[in-house]
Design a protein around this motif. Sequence first.
Motif, PDB file in Angstrom:
ATOM      1  N   LEU A  55       0.957  -7.776  -6.174  1.00 23.13           N
ATOM      2  CA  LEU A  55       1.520  -7.485  -4.982  1.00 23.13           C
ATOM      3  C   LEU A  55       2.109  -5.968  -5.032  1.00 23.13           C
ATOM      4  N   LYS A  56       2.435  -5.562  -6.451  1.00 25.12           N
ATOM      5  CA  LYS A  56       2.927  -4.228  -6.514  1.00 25.12           C
ATOM      6  C   LYS A  56       1.638  -3.289  -6.560  1.00 25.12           C
ATOM      7  N   GLU A  57       0.496  -3.629  -6.809  1.00 25.23           N
ATOM      8  CA  GLU A  57      -0.630  -2.857  -6.682  1.00 25.23           C
ATOM      9  C   GLU A  57      -1.040  -2.664  -5.307  1.00 25.23           C
ATOM     10  N   LEU A  58      -0.956  -3.853  -4.554  1.00 25.37           N
ATOM     11  CA  LEU A  58      -1.318  -3.753  -3.178  1.00 25.37           C
ATOM     12  C   LEU A  58      -0.428  -3.056  -2.277  1.00 25.37           C
ATOM     13  N   ARG A  59       0.762  -3.068  -2.469  1.00 22.65           N
ATOM     14  CA  ARG A  59       1.882  -2.460  -1.811  1.00 22.65           C
ATOM     15  C   ARG A  59       1.502  -1.003  -1.948  1.00 22.65           C
ATOM     16  N   TYR A  60       1.189  -0.219  -3.322  1.00 17.28           N
ATOM     17  CA  TYR A  60       1.082   0.943  -3.475  1.00 17.28           C
ATOM     18  C   TYR A  60      -0.295   1.540  -2.824  1.00 17.28           C
ATOM     19  N   ALA A  61      -1.413   0.592  -2.981  1.00 17.45           N
ATOM     20  CA  ALA A  61      -2.602   0.862  -2.458  1.00 17.45           C
ATOM     21  C   ALA A  61      -2.489   1.071  -0.803  1.00 17.45           C
ATOM     22  N   PHE A  62      -1.824   0.213  -0.221  1.00 21.17           N
ATOM     23  CA  PHE A  62      -1.306   0.243   1.240  1.00 21.17           C
ATOM     24  C   PHE A  62      -0.842   1.690   1.615  1.00 21.17           C
ATOM     25  N   LEU A 150      -6.081   8.927  -5.068  1.00 17.47           N
ATOM     26  CA  LEU A 150      -6.150   8.161  -6.152  1.00 17.47           C
ATOM     27  C   LEU A 150      -5.497   6.813  -6.273  1.00 17.47           C
ATOM     28  N   VAL A 151      -5.966   5.825  -6.505  1.00 18.91           N
ATOM     29  CA  VAL A 151      -5.038   4.549  -6.777  1.00 18.91           C
ATOM     30  C   VAL A 151      -5.753   4.113  -8.024  1.00 18.91           C
ATOM     31  N   ASN A 152      -4.794   3.839  -9.045  1.00 19.68           N
ATOM     32  CA  ASN A 152      -5.244   3.130 -10.394  1.00 19.68           C
ATOM     33  C   ASN A 152      -4.780   1.823 -10.358  1.00 19.68           C
ATOM     34  N   MET A 153      -5.889   0.729 -10.561  1.00 18.31           N
ATOM     35  CA  MET A 153      -5.498  -0.743 -10.534  1.00 18.31           C
ATOM     36  C   MET A 153      -5.973  -1.351 -11.790  1.00 18.31           C
ATOM     37  N   LYS A 154      -5.329  -2.518 -11.753  1.00 13.60           N
ATOM     38  CA  LYS A 154      -5.393  -3.146 -13.129  1.00 13.60           C
ATOM     39  C   LYS A 154      -6.351  -4.565 -12.995  1.00 13.60           C
TER      40      LYS A 154
END
Length: 347
Positions: A55-62, A150-154
């Motif tokens: 959820l944290k990753e997607l929120r930041y990517a959005f 740029l988005v860094n994702m796990k």
Amino acid sequence: MNRFNDTDEDDLLPSSEDRRAIEINRLLDQIRQTADKLQRDAASRGDLKLLARSLKELRYAFKVFTPYRDMRKLTIFGSARTRPDHPNYITAVKFAEQMAQDGWLVITGAGSGIMEAGHRGAGRENAMGLNIVLPFEQQANPIIHGDDKLVNMKYFFTRKLMFVKECDAVVCLPGGFGTLDEAFEVLTLVQTGKRDPFPIVLLDAPGGTYWKKLDDFIRAALHDDEMISPEDFALYRVTDSVDEAVAEIEKFYKVYHSMRYVRNKLVIRLQKTISSSLLDAIRSEFHGLLSEGDFEIRSALAEEDEPEIESLPRLVFHFNRRDLGRLRILIDCLNDESLEPASRKFV
């Protein structure tokens, strides 16, 4: 006598902005209720970590992608091992350069090889990156490194979601297992209606046969054994020409703009209205797409709540949600403003 006769009935209805606010609050409540249920269910620490990080990753990517939602974007997939002097790398640079010149943003996995080539061709201003954080690789390429886009994702699954959700076209150059996985996943999502139709181009360097060999296999092993339909070949294009790849993508949005479902109706938004003769021809040629009723040209439906495209005409019908290859052919006919694409033989 109506005691409210001095008030227009429309004034009593919630505005578009009010309806949108109500829906947003309802969805946020769902997220909170789901979190409460996780606590009630005594979810494990590992499960909670996965959900919280996702959820944290997607929120930041959005957040990163939101300012660019009104710009057309394409995703480029391909091998991270391709060297700068390889024909595939050079082809990716040329393709991305042409698309950026036409105002498109280019999304890649932000790594080396074809990903770097896509960004090099697009330039930093038109580049967006979705980098995967791995223990042994990969660092973002120098074109996108340190950029706000740029988005860094796990997680691979959140990264894959962003690749497909945010783009208006996908172009695959030759690559390894990862590239094939991404190509087939995109095809599967469009074939099953889990993603709206969009251009999918399998691009080789001039004279290359990587995707041609795969296409031959699909035709011999999948189509001939009746595991896919002939119309499914309309969902993608194999080419070794940058110009053909660019034309395939840009032509897709010549008349077609976007689509969405409203209750049980499919609403196709158009850049301009179509002729009555073409509408009559569509009614005859594509009758099989209907679950009931007929094709109708009309204005925006109130439930769409998208004021920025409210003025666009719509083609509205009850789609059977099954024949996605035929739906893509219908979109091609709208863009050609003729039934010529419907007469093409795909096998």
